[in-house]
Design an enzyme around this catalytic site. Structure first.
Site, mmCIF file in Angstrom:
data_model
loop_
_atom_site.group_PDB
_atom_site.id
_atom_site.type_symbol
_atom_site.label_atom_id
_atom_site.label_comp_id
_atom_site.label_asym_id
_atom_site.label_seq_id
_atom_site.Cartn_x
_atom_site.Cartn_y
_atom_site.Cartn_z
ATOM 1 N N GLU D 60 0.817 -1.229 0.000
ATOM 2 C CA GLU D 60 0.000 0.000 0.000
ATOM 3 C C GLU D 60 0.837 1.260 0.000
ATOM 4 O O GLU D 60 0.532 2.226 -0.698
ATOM 5 C CB GLU D 60 -0.949 0.018 1.199
ATOM 6 N N HIS D 129 -9.912 -5.015 11.189
ATOM 7 C CA HIS D 129 -10.588 -4.948 9.885
ATOM 8 C C HIS D 129 -11.924 -4.221 9.941
ATOM 9 O O HIS D 129 -12.768 -4.415 9.053
ATOM 10 C CB HIS D 129 -10.807 -6.367 9.345
HETATM 11 C C1 LIG Z 1 -1.654 -4.566 4.438
HETATM 12 C C2 LIG Z 1 -2.765 -5.402 3.904
HETATM 13 N N1 LIG Z 1 -3.172 -5.242 2.621
HETATM 14 C C3 LIG Z 1 -4.178 -5.991 2.110
HETATM 15 C C4 LIG Z 1 -4.821 -6.931 2.883
HETATM 16 C C5 LIG Z 1 -5.966 -7.775 2.295
HETATM 17 N N2 LIG Z 1 -5.510 -9.153 2.097
HETATM 18 C C6 LIG Z 1 -5.760 -10.097 3.033
HETATM 19 S S1 LIG Z 1 -5.066 -11.558 2.606
HETATM 20 C C7 LIG Z 1 -4.443 -10.967 1.170
HETATM 21 C C8 LIG Z 1 -3.645 -11.868 0.276
HETATM 22 C C9 LIG Z 1 -2.429 -12.390 0.964
HETATM 23 O O1 LIG Z 1 -1.815 -13.404 0.170
HETATM 24 P P1 LIG Z 1 -0.606 -14.246 0.736
HETATM 25 O O2 LIG Z 1 0.310 -13.340 1.518
HETATM 26 O O3 LIG Z 1 0.020 -14.993 -0.384
HETATM 27 O O4 LIG Z 1 -1.236 -15.251 1.809
HETATM 28 P P2 LIG Z 1 -2.285 -16.424 1.493
HETATM 29 O O5 LIG Z 1 -3.655 -15.819 1.595
HETATM 30 O O6 LIG Z 1 -1.982 -16.975 0.126
HETATM 31 O O7 LIG Z 1 -2.075 -17.454 2.583
HETATM 32 C C10 LIG Z 1 -4.771 -9.619 1.026
HETATM 33 C C11 LIG Z 1 -4.392 -8.780 -0.129
HETATM 34 C C12 LIG Z 1 -4.379 -7.057 4.225
HETATM 35 N N3 LIG Z 1 -4.981 -7.931 5.063
HETATM 36 N N4 LIG Z 1 -3.354 -6.308 4.693
#
Ligand SMILES: Cc1ncc(C[n+]2csc(CCOP(=O)(O)OP(=O)(O)O)c2C)c(N)n1
Ligand SMILES: Cc1ncc(C[n+]2csc(CCOP(=O)(O)OP(=O)(O)O)c2C)c(N)n1
Ligand SMILES: [Mg+2]
Ligand SMILES: [Mg+2]
Lengths: 328, 331, 328, 331
Positions: D60, D129
């Site tokens: 972000e 959240h």
């Molecule tokens: C700083 C931030 N940006 C966006 C989000 C929204 N978000 C939650 S999970 C996710 C994807 C994360 O993917 P990854 O790190 O590969 O973990 P996975 O879900 O595959 O286990 C996003 C964009 C968040 N929780 N925190």
């Protein structure tokens, strides 16, 4: 007669003048700061002149973008920002680069494509990716040079900006002005890798280590990165080894707990202006008398800057409410 | 009693608490070998070593978060921000991890940590380096916010903060580090959340804190009292959150008038909160609406004249007092 | 009789049970979510079980620390957190791991040294460095396993935390559960390097790529990193290749614009539980009937969890004001 | 008039402005191939391609800063935060770069950028959240903050925001994306900074915005009016900063009573600012102190009952109205 890198005599002497102007300008700033005419934080560029001159005056086109941190007088001058306006800014005058709004750490000049002057360490790196993004978005060939200190390579925005630049192939060259210290903290006490160019490996990014005491080497290698970016849109990370001859800012000692007087004296032997002068003499491009003449000329120019600044008016009180919301 | 600088008072608080509790350590940029950007930690590395006085890279989010983690498992970190302006890159760590951890973990992990450093404007540091940020921290449940205005309060409150088991935002003033004041010779602490009446008065209650109280308000009141022939009661809440509303309301019930002077921006600032609560709880006692003096709602410019015009000053305070007294300045 | 890695039969079967428990637990969560009994975001672990079992149940000691992101049921179960309490948490009951305060994304258990359950991507990485810092500060031998997704490697806190861990030699093992996607974005569309282990090069950090479909390989290589950290205090970055068999969270499709049904089916052939079961059979450590028995046993256990959760009381209204300020 | 969902209204605004101005582009997590985490950008990539609809890594601060840079040199980015909670890691970029750039550069560079996404609580998303963060952005000079409560306002205000030359904080509500409402068929915009009287009334003025207005207040008022035999005037400022004080004060001069209902936390919230300004400008018109209904001053818990107890609800609103009318609930 053959000249270094086949550069014209005029070009080489212009670079010498630029480095000398930055040096004399900063020395004057130190004086004025001591007299209380410059306020706040003021970070001088002494010892690093070959970087801004070689990279900006040497390797860039006028419509290329430059952005840097708070140690910004040198880059601004090399990018063609009027030193009178910079000096007026330092004195907080309405004729200053930002009308007295930004001060030493926030020099800006839209016409010269000089986009600051930024005082939060690392926070300008994503902006640089944004300028490069806009250039590519518009299918222009403009590139951006983004200068930062060695200490800035440890903050999150460094990681995010370089990943975006490499992932999206943005024409930005990230230049670490590696002067070995962030304030009083040496590189090996702040970064897990002492060779900062290694940080490019995390992004498969083009990288190079450069001797910042040689304006010619800086020019040559930054130019290569710039040309590469113009053609391929690919970014580079350049680790330019240089040295800060003065304290971190005006309120900091030149040497102290973190570096010895001996180290500073030793390093000063590699003074980039001195080295370049010696080279120009050796190559028969200039002689001592020309340097003396140049010094006179440039000292006079710096005096003009001070005079202009001193004689400029304070910002008007209404100025406080201007430039807060555009078009209002 | 002995006379020390604010710098020394803060230093003593950290020194005494580190001597008292092995779990307390200090972490931040230039706090160790450089002895602190503003020399607040001068000599602490020599005394406690680099295990407990720790220089960090420029990575506020990283070392703030590291401190929060260390606090979760029982250490008691003091995290110094060179200035509070730089805390904004760590805002998520403070707001989401430090402030919410105890609640979100259902009581499993609390976070005894102190974030401290200078806040507000110095001289000519311009917009990014002059921010009074108390409002954006006091808004967040789970945090306590402390802003002392004297050497005595600074030492006593910092000791209480280090002993407190919650995340604390401790905001100092860089231009005051050299200011001198009396502190007791014996050990003492000052309770968090308790304000103090700095000067008794009967006609107007003036609430202010930190540098703007010490440097502007206290110099202005006597002058204004003489000029206007009135008596002003001055209150220093000392803690911003929790705010000592009772003390302020008690005073307003007597003076029937309230002026709040703060260095922060006006919109949703701390003064707005005080104004709302005091007005709702002492509505019938107020003879005039609460007046606020704040920094103007603009980024702070570099030029001295503009900087002065933007910050609270004597003229603005006088006008505010005239207003709550319905006195026209021209009279 | 020789067993894989010379591990006892009991150990191997315990690991199988743990993986199966996680699988059945998550399947039940999906059901309950569909029934509206679990609210908010719920991220299931199906397909990644070998990672939590091999790394935590396999390679860790009870007093070692574990911290992870919001996809946290699996790690919690493998760390010994009572699945009844986890299920009660998901149903928002007072008997839940956080008394209904945190929900699925915020599982905590002080006694088990399970430190969450964190929902802001990347923000828990510095906390992990802090646990390791405390361990070293107290001259303990505890290490910390910090799990993150592949997407988390692109955010600033990743860079800052790994630099601090490497610079200060903190006993933390950063484990990327590389399931190839962050929500709908594949690794090559979000990271400038597709081989995420390369990000360790920016910190001269110990690194390894691990096959996350093999609980034995996960165990063996995480154990190596853990032992190394215990002795040297040095961190590691482990890139464990795994696969998320379900959608990102309950509201997301299993396949769609970002990955095909075929890919998912193909990947499911490497299901870690199935592969481990086949190996145990091949090695003559267990036969089909034992797996059926285990499945019955575990399904019953999961039912107990649901029953416990269903029959647990809601949090009392006063609970709203508890745990905001410690000692107040 | 046609009836569309909030999602569709926001989508139309972006679609129309992108068609109108080549410099407008949308950037954020999952906005392109995934068609948006909440499907607000559904179909835009298919229409405008990946040059103008751009999926970002989870970074972000990086992509917010990249957007600010692009805006400085003439592009007009729309930066989507998947939710505003995640903007906290980009807080420094928004506060120090977006908000201050125009002033700090002495007018050289302005920043026409829109940061948008859903804010506030959904259901069971817990503390990190569920944050209503308008106060910590509205506090910052240089930013404008917009929080629409209807489909019509959302489309009209988002179009105005995209055309505005300043950094805009545009906060939507994820639980409302499916809510339907009427919007004009012809093109229209709604001016920033102008509130609207949602319902005329004579006894109490009630100010509220965004989801809590649409989902809680509007359902409560008629019920409460009947129960109490009173008439309530409901005002939606629509823009938080600049706040349309005149509209509110005009109403209060008629009703002599003000209740503010907001989803954010109480301390130094937006309601405190409105309360202070209205009280100081309409002091003699107020028959009772301003009452505020806010989220309780705690991190929002997961459990449904606790979540409900923490957020503004009908009972709290009724009590506040009873209070400003000096009516005891028991009567
Ligand atoms: C700083 C931030 N940006 C966006 C989000 C929204 N978000 C939650 S999970 C996710 C994807 C994360 O993917 P990854 O790190 O590969 O973990 P996975 O879900 O595959 O286990 C996003 C964009 C968040 N929780 N925190
Ligand atoms: C985020 C942030 N943290 C801390 C500071 C305070 N600070 C200003 S300059 C500086 C040192 C930077 O060193 P380096 O990046 O090497 O640049 P140099 O001064 O050597 O040119 C620090 C810590 C800041 N401006 N921003
Ligand atoms: Mg440096
Ligand atoms: Mg992933």
């Amino acid at each position: 007669m053959s000249t270094p890198l086949g550069l014209s005599r005029e070009t080489l002497l212009r670079w010498y003048d630029d480095m000398l102007l930055v040096r004399r300008f900063e020395e004057k700033c130190a004086q004025l700061y001591g007299m209380g005419k410059i306020m706040g934080f003021c970070h001088l560029y002494n010892g690093q002149e070959a970087v801004s001159t070689g990279a900006i005056m040497g390797a860039l086109q006028p419509d290329d973008y430059v952005i840097t941190a708070y140690r910004d007088h040198g880059q601004a001058i090399s990018k063609g920002v009027n030193p009178k306006a910079i000096m007026a800014e330092l004195l907080g005058k309405s004729t200053g680069t930002t009308k007295g709004k930004g001060g030493s750490m926030h020099i800006f000049d839209r016409e010269k494509n000089f986009l600051g002057g930024h005082a939060i360490v690392g926070s300008h790196l994503p902006l640089a990716a944004g300028f490069a993004f806009a250039s590519k978005y518009r299918k222009e060939k403009r590139v951006c040079l983004c200068f930062m200190g060695d200490g800035a390579t440890n903050i999150g925005d460094f990681h995010e900006a370089l990943n975006l630049a490499a992932l999206w192939k943005l024409p930005v060259i990230y230049i670490i002005e590696n002067n070995l210290y962030s304030m009083g903290t040496s590189v090996e006490r702040s970064s897990a890798v002492e060779d900062l160019s290694k940080k490019a490996l995390a992004f498969d990014m083009r990288k190079e280590v450069i001797d910042g005491s040689s304006v010619l080497e800086v020019y040559e290698k930054v130019k290569k990165a710039v040309d590469h970016a113009r053609v391929t849109y690919e970014p580079s990370l350049l680790d330019i080894r240089t040295y800060r001859q003065r304290g971190h800012s005006m309120s900091d000692p030149i040497h102290g707990h973190y570096r010895t007087k001996e180290e500073v004296e030793e390093k000063k032997k590699n003074d980039p202006i001195h080295l370049f002068g010696e080279l120009l003499k050796k190559e028969g491009i200039a002689d001592e008398s020309q340097f003396e003449e140049a010094d006179k000329r440039i000292k006079a120019l710096v005096e003009e800057c001070v005079e202009f600044a001193e004689n400029s008016p304070e910002p008007s009180p209404e100025e406080l409410w201007k430039d807060v919301y555009y078009g209002e | 009693m002995s006379v020390v600088s604010l710098r020394e008072a803060l230093h003593q608080a950290m020194d005494e608490e580190m001597a008292r509790d092995e779990n307390v350590f200090l972490m931040g940029e230039e706090v160790a070998r450089y002895n602190g950007a503003y020399k607040v930690s001068q000599g602490l590395m020599a005394k406690y070593g680099e295990r407990r006085i720790i220089d960090t890279p420029i990575a506020e989010s990283g070392f703030a978060g590291l401190g929060i983690g260390a606090a979760m498992v029982g250490l008691r970190p003091i995290v110094e921000f060179m200035t509070w302006n730089f805390s904004l890159v760590a805002y998520d760590q403070i707001v989401n991890n430090a402030a919410k951890m105890y609640s979100m973990s259902g009581g499993h992990f609390h976070v005894p940590i102190v974030f401290r450093g200078p806040g507000g404007a110095a001289h000519g540091l311009a917009a990014t380096h002059s921010q009074a940020l108390e409002s954006v921290y006091a808004h967040i449940p789970g945090l306590k916010v402390i802003m002392p205005s004297t050497c005595k309060d600074a030492k006593g409150l910092l000791k209480s903060a280090i002993r407190d088991d919650n995340p604390i935002i401790f905001i100092e003033s860089e231009v005051m580090y050299g200011d001198k004041g009396e502190i007791p010779d014996e050990e003492y602490t000052i309770p968090i959340g308790v304000g103090e009446i700095k000067k008794h008065g009967s006609d107007v209650t003036l609430v202010s804190w930190s540098k703007v109280l010490a440097r502007v308000v206290l110099n202005a009141v006597e002058k204004i009292e003489e000029e206007m022939g009135i008596s002003i009661e001055v209150i220093d809440p000392r803690t911003i959150k929790p705010m000592d509303y009772d003390l302020i309301i008690g005073s307003v019930q007597k003076t029937n008038r309230l002026v709040i002077v703060e260095e922060g921006w006006p919109f949703a600032g701390v003064g707005a909160q005080i104004s709302h609560v005091v007005t709702s709880r002492a509505f019938d006692h107020l003879d005039a609406p609460v007046e606020r003096v704040t920094q103007e709602d603009v980024p702070l410019p570099y030029a001295r004249s503009l900087e002065h015009a933007s910050l609270p000053n004597v003229d603005k305070i006088r006008r505010a007092i005239q207003k709550v007294l319905y006195k026209n300045g021209q009279e």
